[in-house]
Design an enzyme around this catalytic site. Structure first.
Site, mmCIF file in Angstrom:
data_model
loop_
_atom_site.group_PDB
_atom_site.id
_atom_site.type_symbol
_atom_site.label_atom_id
_atom_site.label_comp_id
_atom_site.label_asym_id
_atom_site.label_seq_id
_atom_site.Cartn_x
_atom_site.Cartn_y
_atom_site.Cartn_z
ATOM 1 N N GLY A 110 0.840 -1.188 0.000
ATOM 2 C CA GLY A 110 0.000 0.000 0.000
ATOM 3 C C GLY A 110 0.878 1.241 0.000
ATOM 4 O O GLY A 110 2.082 1.170 0.266
ATOM 5 N N GLY A 114 0.411 -5.230 0.472
ATOM 6 C CA GLY A 114 -0.790 -4.867 -0.277
ATOM 7 C C GLY A 114 -0.834 -5.452 -1.679
ATOM 8 O O GLY A 114 -1.917 -5.639 -2.245
ATOM 9 N N GLU A 137 6.042 -6.057 6.605
ATOM 10 C CA GLU A 137 5.553 -4.880 7.333
ATOM 11 C C GLU A 137 6.182 -4.691 8.706
ATOM 12 O O GLU A 137 6.220 -3.566 9.208
ATOM 13 C CB GLU A 137 4.027 -4.941 7.471
ATOM 14 C CG GLU A 137 3.268 -4.741 6.167
ATOM 15 C CD GLU A 137 2.981 -6.039 5.428
ATOM 16 O OE1 GLU A 137 3.585 -7.080 5.774
ATOM 17 O OE2 GLU A 137 2.155 -6.016 4.503
ATOM 18 N N ASP A 180 -0.874 -7.264 7.110
ATOM 19 C CA ASP A 180 -2.331 -7.101 7.039
ATOM 20 C C ASP A 180 -2.872 -7.614 5.698
ATOM 21 O O ASP A 180 -2.392 -8.640 5.215
ATOM 22 C CB ASP A 180 -2.711 -5.635 7.332
ATOM 23 C CG ASP A 180 -2.155 -4.645 6.314
ATOM 24 O OD1 ASP A 180 -1.253 -5.017 5.540
ATOM 25 O OD2 ASP A 180 -2.617 -3.488 6.286
#
Ligand code: QUE
Length: 354
Positions: free
Chosen positions: A67, A116, A139, A147
């Site tokens: 992301g 992401g 991450e 996530d």
């Protein structure tokens, strides 16, 4: 075709083709890209010309590195946390839509695929890995956590490989990623133009992918999976660290591997390492929607914390690779505080369709 908005859409015969194209940021996904992709996928559900969907990158080097966390950190640190939360809310909802998309959905993944990038590919019905795939959920290195449904996917991988990937953020190559089941097929990248042509011609996806697929080379980690399963099954973060400390005292590839993983874990945000471990502990008890809902709680809480901003600063902006985490040591993390990040409901939880 794709202009300057980072993403392009095209219907070629029977195939709806989505192309990630934000080269300067290795296709890091912006809120705009999430919303555009969502709108196009929704429209293609009812479009009878579109038999199946293909997601790909316009570039060889990266499929997508995650992301747009740089922008999220900027929003979060300048009084615009709600805008950052809106990004994650829409990103997770897109991940969820992809997992239940009513048409065959294939991602053609070569080069870097992080975080992401896995979120928009890994939940699809088909996942094709190219020769130079580099997969990671890295991450913990930036004070975030794996996530985009990592809570769901990683603990379901064979053995304890998912806990290894989550806690260390280790990067693995195509043969390992296919062996673990993260990808359904390996198709040599040079065959992708022919593959796209056959998809456009309307060939049935399942049979087509089987026809193009080849057997990958042996996984680099093949001999290490038994050790990974012993070490990462530890039951607590301190137990995993202790098992690695024990293993590094030996000799040979296992000791060398243990040293590398220990140094990686010690460089990562201690809070993030504990969160990643807790995700793996909880993920098997939830469906994907439940996992994404937990992740939305955690990411919301991290916007009130320190490490995400510090991690993005040190790793992505200043690139000094010297983040000052708070707390700074694994020993200083309170497991109850980590559990509370998952357990405390939000006034505005992530809501996903049944
Ligand atoms: C962990 C991550 C990300 C990362 C590095 C990590 C991530 C991400 C990027 C990234 C890389 C290059 C860019 C950019 C973003 O790096 O999510 O805009 O130009 O997006 O260790 O999770």
């Amino acid at each position: 075709m794709t202009g300057n908005i980072g993403i392009g859409f095209e219907v070629r015969g029977a195939a709806g083709i989505i192309t990630l194209d934000r080269p300067k940021a290795l296709n890091a996904i912006t809120h705009h890209m999430v919303l555009a992709m969502r709108a196009q996928l929704d429209a293609w559900i009812a479009d009878h010309a579109v038999q199946h969907v293909v997601l790909r990158s316009a570039h060889e080097r990266a499929f997508c590195v995650g992301g747009d966390v740089r922008h999220m950190a900027e929003l979060g640190s300048t009084g615009r946390k709600e805008q950052a939360r809106a990004f994650w809310r829409d990103e997770y909802a897109l991940n969820h839509l992809i997992s239940r998309y009513p048409k065959p959905y294939v991602s053609l993944v070569d080069g870097l695929c992080f975080g992401g990038g896995f979120g928009v590919s890994g939940h699809g019905s088909y996942r094709v890995a190219g020769d130079k795939l580099g997969f990671a959920m890295p991450e913990v290195a930036i004070g975030l956590f794996p996530d985009v449904g990592g809570t769901y996917v990683l603990p379901r991988l064979p053995g304890w490989a998912g806990t290894f990937l989550a806690m260390t953020g280790a990067r693995i190559g195509m043969p390992d990623a296919v062996a673990l089941g993260l990808y359904t097929h390996h198709i040599p990248t040079e065959r992708w133009p022919d593959l796209l042509e056959a998809l456009a011609a309307g060939d049935e996806m399942d049979a087509l992918l089987d026809r193009f697929a080849v057997v990958p080379p042996p996984p680099a980690l093949a001999s290490l999976y038994p050790m990974i399963d012993r070490v990462f099954a530890g039951g607590t973060v301190p137990a995993v660290v202790a098992a690695l400390e024990h293993a590094e005292k030996g000799e040979g590839v296992e000791a060398e591997f243990a040293r590398l993983q220990l140094s990686t874990i010690r460089r990562a945000s201690p809070t993030s390492v504990f969160i990643a471990f807790e995700q793996m502990r909880r993920g098997l008890s939830h469906d994907l929607a439940g996992c994404l809902k937990l992740e939305f709680r955690v990411v919301t809480r991290l916007l009130d914390g320190h490490d995400f901003f510090e991690g993005v600063r040190a790793v992505l902006i200043h690139k000094d690779q010297a983040p000052k985490w708070q707390p700074s040591r694994l020993e200083d993390i309170d497991p109850a505080a980590i559990a509370a990040l998952f357990d405390t409901p939000l006034p505005d939880e992530l809501v996903l369709p049944e």
